[in-house]
Design a protein around this motif. Structure first.
Motif, PDB file in Angstrom:
ATOM      1  N   ARG A   8      -3.686   4.176   2.647  1.00 38.82           N
ATOM      2  CA  ARG A   8      -2.467   4.801   3.147  1.00 38.82           C
ATOM      3  C   ARG A   8      -2.320   4.359   4.600  1.00 38.82           C
ATOM      4  O   ARG A   8      -3.286   3.881   5.201  1.00 38.82           O
ATOM      5  CB  ARG A   8      -2.550   6.329   3.085  1.00 38.82           C
ATOM      6  N   LYS A   9      -1.145   4.526   5.155  1.00 40.91           N
ATOM      7  CA  LYS A   9      -0.974   4.100   6.541  1.00 40.91           C
ATOM      8  C   LYS A   9      -1.961   4.832   7.426  1.00 40.91           C
ATOM      9  O   LYS A   9      -2.310   5.993   7.174  1.00 40.91           O
ATOM     10  CB  LYS A   9       0.466   4.307   6.998  1.00 40.91           C
ATOM     11  N   MET A  10      -2.443   4.139   8.449  1.00 33.27           N
ATOM     12  CA  MET A  10      -3.439   4.724   9.331  1.00 33.27           C
ATOM     13  C   MET A  10      -2.865   5.910  10.102  1.00 33.27           C
ATOM     14  O   MET A  10      -1.725   5.855  10.576  1.00 33.27           O
ATOM     15  CB  MET A  10      -3.962   3.667  10.309  1.00 33.27           C
ATOM     16  N   GLN A 239       0.633  -0.990  12.509  1.00 33.72           N
ATOM     17  CA  GLN A 239      -0.197  -0.658  11.352  1.00 33.72           C
ATOM     18  C   GLN A 239      -0.978  -1.891  10.884  1.00 33.72           C
ATOM     19  O   GLN A 239      -1.314  -2.016   9.710  1.00 33.72           O
ATOM     20  CB  GLN A 239       0.672  -0.104  10.230  1.00 33.72           C
ATOM     21  N   TYR A 240      -1.297  -2.775  11.825  1.00 36.74           N
ATOM     22  CA  TYR A 240      -1.996  -4.013  11.509  1.00 36.74           C
ATOM     23  C   TYR A 240      -3.424  -4.023  12.064  1.00 36.74           C
ATOM     24  O   TYR A 240      -3.674  -3.554  13.181  1.00 36.74           O
ATOM     25  CB  TYR A 240      -1.273  -5.209  12.124  1.00 36.74           C
ATOM     26  N   THR A 247      -6.210 -13.937  11.404  1.00 42.84           N
ATOM     27  CA  THR A 247      -5.751 -13.200  10.232  1.00 42.84           C
ATOM     28  C   THR A 247      -5.284 -11.810  10.661  1.00 42.84           C
ATOM     29  O   THR A 247      -5.907 -11.174  11.522  1.00 42.84           O
ATOM     30  CB  THR A 247      -6.886 -13.052   9.194  1.00 42.84           C
ATOM     31  N   VAL A 248      -4.191 -11.343  10.079  1.00 40.88           N
ATOM     32  CA  VAL A 248      -3.700  -9.987  10.328  1.00 40.88           C
ATOM     33  C   VAL A 248      -3.483  -9.299   8.987  1.00 40.88           C
ATOM     34  O   VAL A 248      -3.059  -9.925   8.004  1.00 40.88           O
ATOM     35  CB  VAL A 248      -2.392  -9.986  11.157  1.00 40.88           C
ATOM     36  N   PHE A 249      -3.783  -8.012   8.936  1.00 38.93           N
ATOM     37  CA  PHE A 249      -3.672  -7.251   7.687  1.00 38.93           C
ATOM     38  C   PHE A 249      -2.811  -6.026   7.912  1.00 38.93           C
ATOM     39  O   PHE A 249      -3.120  -5.177   8.743  1.00 38.93           O
ATOM     40  CB  PHE A 249      -5.056  -6.841   7.188  1.00 38.93           C
ATOM     41  N   ASN A 250      -1.707  -5.952   7.160  1.00 35.24           N
ATOM     42  CA  ASN A 250      -0.769  -4.843   7.262  1.00 35.24           C
ATOM     43  C   ASN A 250      -1.234  -3.703   6.359  1.00 35.24           C
ATOM     44  O   ASN A 250      -1.055  -3.748   5.145  1.00 35.24           O
ATOM     45  CB  ASN A 250       0.629  -5.314   6.859  1.00 35.24           C
ATOM     46  N   VAL A 251      -1.840  -2.681   6.954  1.00 35.32           N
ATOM     47  CA  VAL A 251      -2.361  -1.565   6.170  1.00 35.32           C
ATOM     48  C   VAL A 251      -1.223  -0.831   5.473  1.00 35.32           C
ATOM     49  O   VAL A 251      -1.294  -0.540   4.276  1.00 35.32           O
ATOM     50  CB  VAL A 251      -3.169  -0.600   7.058  1.00 35.32           C
ATOM     51  N   ARG A 252      -0.166  -0.527   6.212  1.00 34.57           N
ATOM     52  CA  ARG A 252       0.944   0.206   5.605  1.00 34.57           C
ATOM     53  C   ARG A 252       1.600  -0.604   4.490  1.00 34.57           C
ATOM     54  O   ARG A 252       2.029  -0.054   3.473  1.00 34.57           O
ATOM     55  CB  ARG A 252       1.983   0.579   6.661  1.00 34.57           C
ATOM     56  N   GLY A 253       1.691  -1.899   4.656  1.00 33.11           N
ATOM     57  CA  GLY A 253       2.269  -2.754   3.629  1.00 33.11           C
ATOM     58  C   GLY A 253       1.390  -2.880   2.403  1.00 33.11           C
ATOM     59  O   GLY A 253       1.823  -3.441   1.388  1.00 33.11           O
TER      60      GLY A 253
END
Length: 264
Positions: A8-10, A239-240, A247-253
């Protein structure tokens, strides 16, 4: 150390820097404490945030069936000008829509990659700004319902952006702006119904993110294409999660993805 659960989004907590938390069913992780350490992300399965079933995620963490059925995914979420609870008109669930729409809302300016206009519930300030990776923001109007905020945003985005360039935001390719000046300049474009709610004497809010260093050129991690990734965490913004190899990771996405996180 390993954590496992559905993303889930942070959750965030205002501070210098902002504190970030990943919450799971029986545990949580203060992500700031992982900075400078190796983090492995393993995608295990899908889990819809509404029904809990193992179905492919369609949008906003929901499976396709839930996305087109539940009130929390109505069109007015993304397009507040479509809100109708103030008229007593139901979209999907009038009681839910009254609860969410008939409360104070803020129209704001935020500077993430450029100055943009946005809408959020008053209770979501400054969380909304943090989620967008804004390093500065200011309120323009505070209105009593979501509809008034929506028509104000629609009017203002004729004169200013309403989107963030996420790549510029993550590389920190941004300039400081005088948001008070922007607020005053846009005042004349506020719709007549919302004009009495203009906020005249306020200051910018500054936000500081926990970043050791920013990527020079971002490459986005897609767990469907790369179900397992490991890298050194060097920052958190919006939210990354930012890693040392750009590298970047979109937690919310990636909400609704059930993962295992391994620290080393």
């Amino acid at each position: 150390m390993q954590f496992e659960g559905v993303l889930r989004k942070m959750k965030t907590e205002i501070g210098d820097p902002i504190q970030y938390y990943l919450l799971f069913e029986t545990d949580f992780l203060n992500v700031n404490q992982v900075l400078g350490k190796k983090l492995q992300i393993s995608f295990l399965k899908y889990q819809c945030l509404n029904c809990g079933l193992e179905r492919p995620i369609f949008r906003q963490g929901f499976c396709r069936t839930c996305f087109f059925d539940i009130p929390a995914a109505g069109d007015w979420i993304m397009h507040p000008e479509l809100s109708t609870a103030h008229l007593g008109k139901e979209d999907r669930d009038l009681e839910y829509e009254k609860k969410m729409q008939l409360q104070p809302h803020i129209v704001y300016l935020a500077n993430s990659s450029n100055v943009k206009v946005g809408v959020t519930r008053k209770s979501q300030v400054p969380t909304r700004w943090i989620d967008q990776g804004a390093h500065e923001a200011i309120e323009i109007v505070e209105v009593p319902n979501r509809y008034l905020a929506g028509i104000t945003e629609v009017a203002l985005k004729e004169h200013i952006a309403d989107k963030t360039n996420w790549r510029k935001m993550l590389t920190n390719d941004v300039d400081d702006e005088d948001l008070v000046s922007w607020r005053d300049k846009l005042r004349s474009y506020i719709p007549e119904e919302a004009a009495p709610y203009f906020i005249q004497n306020n200051k910018e809010t500054e936000l500081h993110f926990p970043v050791l260093h920013y990527p020079k050129k971002v490459k986005s991690l897609n767990l469907e294409k790369t179900p397992e990734y490991k890298g050194e965490l060097t920052g958190i913004k919006g939210q990354y999660l930012l890693f040392e190899d750009n590298t970047v990771f979109n937690v919310r996405g990636s909400e609704g993805y059930y993962v295992a996180l391994t620290l080393s």
